[in-house]
Each structure stands twice: as structure tokens, then as C-alpha cells.
Design an enzyme around this catalytic site. Sequence first.
Site, PDB file in Angstrom:
ATOM      1  N   LYS A  38     -72.239  70.392  26.054  1.00  0.00           N
ATOM      2  CA  LYS A  38     -72.600  71.343  24.823  1.00  0.00           C
ATOM      3  C   LYS A  38     -74.189  71.776  25.242  1.00  0.00           C
ATOM      4  CE  LYS A  38     -74.004  67.757  21.759  1.00  0.00           C
ATOM      5  NZ  LYS A  38     -73.475  66.750  20.351  1.00  0.00           N
ATOM      6  N   ARG A 136     -71.716  64.658   7.944  1.00  0.00           N
ATOM      7  CA  ARG A 136     -71.736  65.880   8.589  1.00  0.00           C
ATOM      8  C   ARG A 136     -70.372  66.511   8.758  1.00  0.00           C
ATOM      9  NH1 ARG A 136     -74.704  65.951  14.810  1.00  0.00           N
ATOM     10  NH2 ARG A 136     -72.393  65.825  15.316  1.00  0.00           N
ATOM     11  N   TYR A 264    -108.125  76.856  23.577  1.00  0.00           N
ATOM     12  CA  TYR A 264    -107.989  77.187  22.183  1.00  0.00           C
ATOM     13  C   TYR A 264    -108.489  76.199  21.046  1.00  0.00           C
ATOM     14  CZ  TYR A 264    -105.167  81.425  23.567  1.00  0.00           C
ATOM     15  OH  TYR A 264    -104.812  82.557  24.024  1.00  0.00           O
ATOM     16  N   MET A 312     -99.717  79.455  25.541  1.00  0.00           N
ATOM     17  CA  MET A 312     -98.210  79.795  25.356  1.00  0.00           C
ATOM     18  C   MET A 312     -97.881  79.594  26.973  1.00  0.00           C
ATOM     19  SD  MET A 312     -96.969  83.668  24.569  1.00  0.00           S
ATOM     20  CE  MET A 312     -96.863  83.512  22.881  1.00  0.00           C
TER      21      MET A 312
HETATM   22  C1  LIG Z   1     -73.076  65.293  20.912  1.00  0.00           C
HETATM   23  C2  LIG Z   1     -71.893  64.904  20.688  1.00  0.00           C
HETATM   24  C3  LIG Z   1     -71.516  63.601  21.518  1.00  0.00           C
HETATM   25  C4  LIG Z   1     -72.334  63.060  22.490  1.00  0.00           C
HETATM   26  O1  LIG Z   1     -73.362  62.371  21.918  1.00  0.00           O
HETATM   27  P1  LIG Z   1     -74.814  61.467  22.936  1.00  0.00           P
HETATM   28  O2  LIG Z   1     -75.380  60.887  21.952  1.00  0.00           O
HETATM   29  O3  LIG Z   1     -75.250  62.822  23.677  1.00  0.00           O
HETATM   30  O4  LIG Z   1     -73.733  60.727  23.819  1.00  0.00           O
HETATM   31  C5  LIG Z   1     -70.311  62.958  21.129  1.00  0.00           C
HETATM   32  N1  LIG Z   1     -69.605  63.469  20.140  1.00  0.00           N
HETATM   33  C6  LIG Z   1     -69.971  64.400  19.327  1.00  0.00           C
HETATM   34  C7  LIG Z   1     -69.115  64.910  18.212  1.00  0.00           C
HETATM   35  C8  LIG Z   1     -71.151  65.091  19.582  1.00  0.00           C
HETATM   36  O5  LIG Z   1     -71.762  66.138  18.784  1.00  0.00           O
END
Ligand SMILES: *Cc1c(COP(=O)(O)O)cnc(C)c1O
Length: 372
Positions: A38, A136, A264, A312
Amino acid sequence: MSSKSFNNIIISRDALKANYQTLKEKLGLDRPMLSMIKADAYGHGAVEVAKSLSEAGCTIFGVGEVREAVILREADITGEIFVMMGFGREDAKLFFDYKITPVVFSWEAITTLSEIAVKRESEISIHLKVDTGMGRLGFAIEELLDIARKANQLPGIIIGGMVSHFAEADTPEAISNQIAIENFANLRMKFKAEFSASCHLVNSAGVLNFPKAYFDMGRAGISLYGYHPAGGGVSCDVKLRQAMTFTTRVIQVKTFPAGVGISYGHAYTTKKPTKIAVLPVGYEDGYSRSISNKAEVLIAGQRAPVRGKICMNLCMVDVTDIKDVKVGDEVVLLGSQGEDNISADEIADWAGSISYEMLCMFGHSNNRKYID
Ligand SMILES: *Cc1c(COP(=O)(O)O)cnc(C)c1O
């Protein structure tokens, strides 16, 4: 366009593959492992990372949204792709068009998928998300079995699995971990009695800390990219290799007398005659303003501290103690040079953040190159 930035993110394919292999061995070679890619593979580039990990033997990937999965399919990534964060009704058909596996946490999502399956005379395997204490996404523990039974009655729906996620696996002693593992194990027993399904809980921290929670699959993210989820201060028997390096070049070198304000707001004043190198890197490139006057970079294998506010797309570093620094010299912001290394954990400490965020920011904001 052939012109290029001085700033480069360099990703080592070898490091990714080695980490995959290491984690797979830890998990047990006959247990599947989902590679979490992701957020454009935590800034490393989802398509390239998926290709490298496929070469290393990975056949299961995870992303957040459907659009990320479609991008992977259009780049000819085969293997199973899990979408972890649900979908809008209008996107439900994409799971069928592209053979993507949905993780679901609402009844509406399940009925939507069933309706499309019926229309297409097709079927789809879903994984149900259960909240075992993360606070969550997910169904409540108490409702999960009923939802699974009802879903199983719907045409076109196959119960493929059950997913949960730790809140504190990077703090192994936290009591919430044991509660999550127990709840998940109990639920899994009942689930498996009724469905032929894959039940998975562990993220990277779970893979490193909780062998008894491996169950049917692991889901590794940050560790694939070479980082321990709890940060750099943790000793760990699993050796990982940092996959990302962030480099730039010196664009000007100048010497100031004592008492001169730098950048700055003049947040730094020279204390003695000071040689400053100007770098074409700033918060636009993910080099956060919050690490102004705190961060260090490597030049000629030596540490040079950032002086004054990060702009920046510029920042200044003190090279008074480094010999012969000149325009064009390579600067390492993240990674190794000479004997020294600056990790995303160290940068995260300066920023009051975690490696995950640093990698995403650098990777998303700069050109990436891949090396073997
Ligand atoms: C991001 C995520 C993972 C991986 O987590 P890491 O800490 O990066 O290994 C696994 N399961 C779910 C549901 C996630 O959102």
C-alpha cells in the site's frame, strides 16, 4: 524530458528480495506471506516492488484502495491482490474485472458484491475484517460468525478468510496483544469449523514478536523495506536490509564569519567562521521542516548537521569540519556513505515520527531509480 533532479531515491531490489526471503523463513516456508505494498509500497514504488517480490516468489500482495490494485494489474502483476480498505459501490465491479480480493467490514459491501456476482454469473472470495482491539476497521468479534454465515448464504459469495490487525504489536509486552491473539484464536477455531478459510493476523511486528499468532498467513509491510516496526533502538535476531537511499548534490559552498544568521528566520547563527554547503532539498522533497536544526547528512562519509530552517527546496548544512567539500559532491540524506549510515528511524526520531512516514514522504516526492 531528459533533464533530471539532483535528488534521487535509489531502491535496492536485492534488499527487497533478501528481506522477503528472511521474513518468509521466519514465518515458516510453507506458510504464505502477503507483501504489503500500500501507499505505493511505502514510497518504494508499488509496481517495481511487486515485480521484484514476484521474482523472489511472492504471490500475494496487499494494497489500501481498489485503484492501487488496478494499477498493479495493468502493469501485469499476477498473484492475489487484497484490497484492505473497502470500496465505493461504483468500484465494486473492479474486483471482478481485475480479479481482486476484497477485505470487507460492512454488510452493504457484501450484498453489493453478491448482486454483481449474480449479474455476471460469477463468484467472489471475500475476507472478513474483525476488530480484535485495534479500534479501527472491522466487524465486532461477537457479530463476525453470524455475518459470515449470512454472507455464505448469499449467491456468489465465498468466505475466503478472516483478517484482523494488532494495535500494539511493536510493544510486545502490551496486554492488548495477548487479548487480540486469544480472541482471534478462539474465533478462528469456530470459523474454521464452518468454513474452509485463511485466518491471518500478524503484521511485521507480529512476525517478529509473536510466532504463536502466525496462523494461516503473515502480512509484512515495513520489514520488507528493511525496518523494524518498533524503530532503530530495538535489538532483533532478524537481520533486515534498508531498501531505500536518498541522495543529492552540493549546489553551493560558502564561508560565513561568526555571528551570521542562516536561512529563514535566522534560526541558526554561526558561532565561528563556518563553511556552509547548500543542498537542493527541502520539505517539498519530503525533507520535513520539523527536522530543521536537528537533522544530519553524510558528505564524504562524515556527518554534516543541518543549520537553520529547511526551506521549500533548499537547506543548509555545516561542512566546516569536512575537508574539500565542493559543488557537485554527493550527499546522502538517507542510507550509507563510507562507514556511516543514516536510517529512516534516525530521521524519524528527529522529526518525532516513525520510519513509515519518512519513507512515504521521500519516496512520494522524488524520482526513483532501481538497482540490483
Ligand atoms: C499496513 C498493514 C500491514 C503491514 O503493517 P507493517 O507494520 O508495515 O508490517 C498489515 N496489515 C494491515 C491490515 C495493514 O494495514
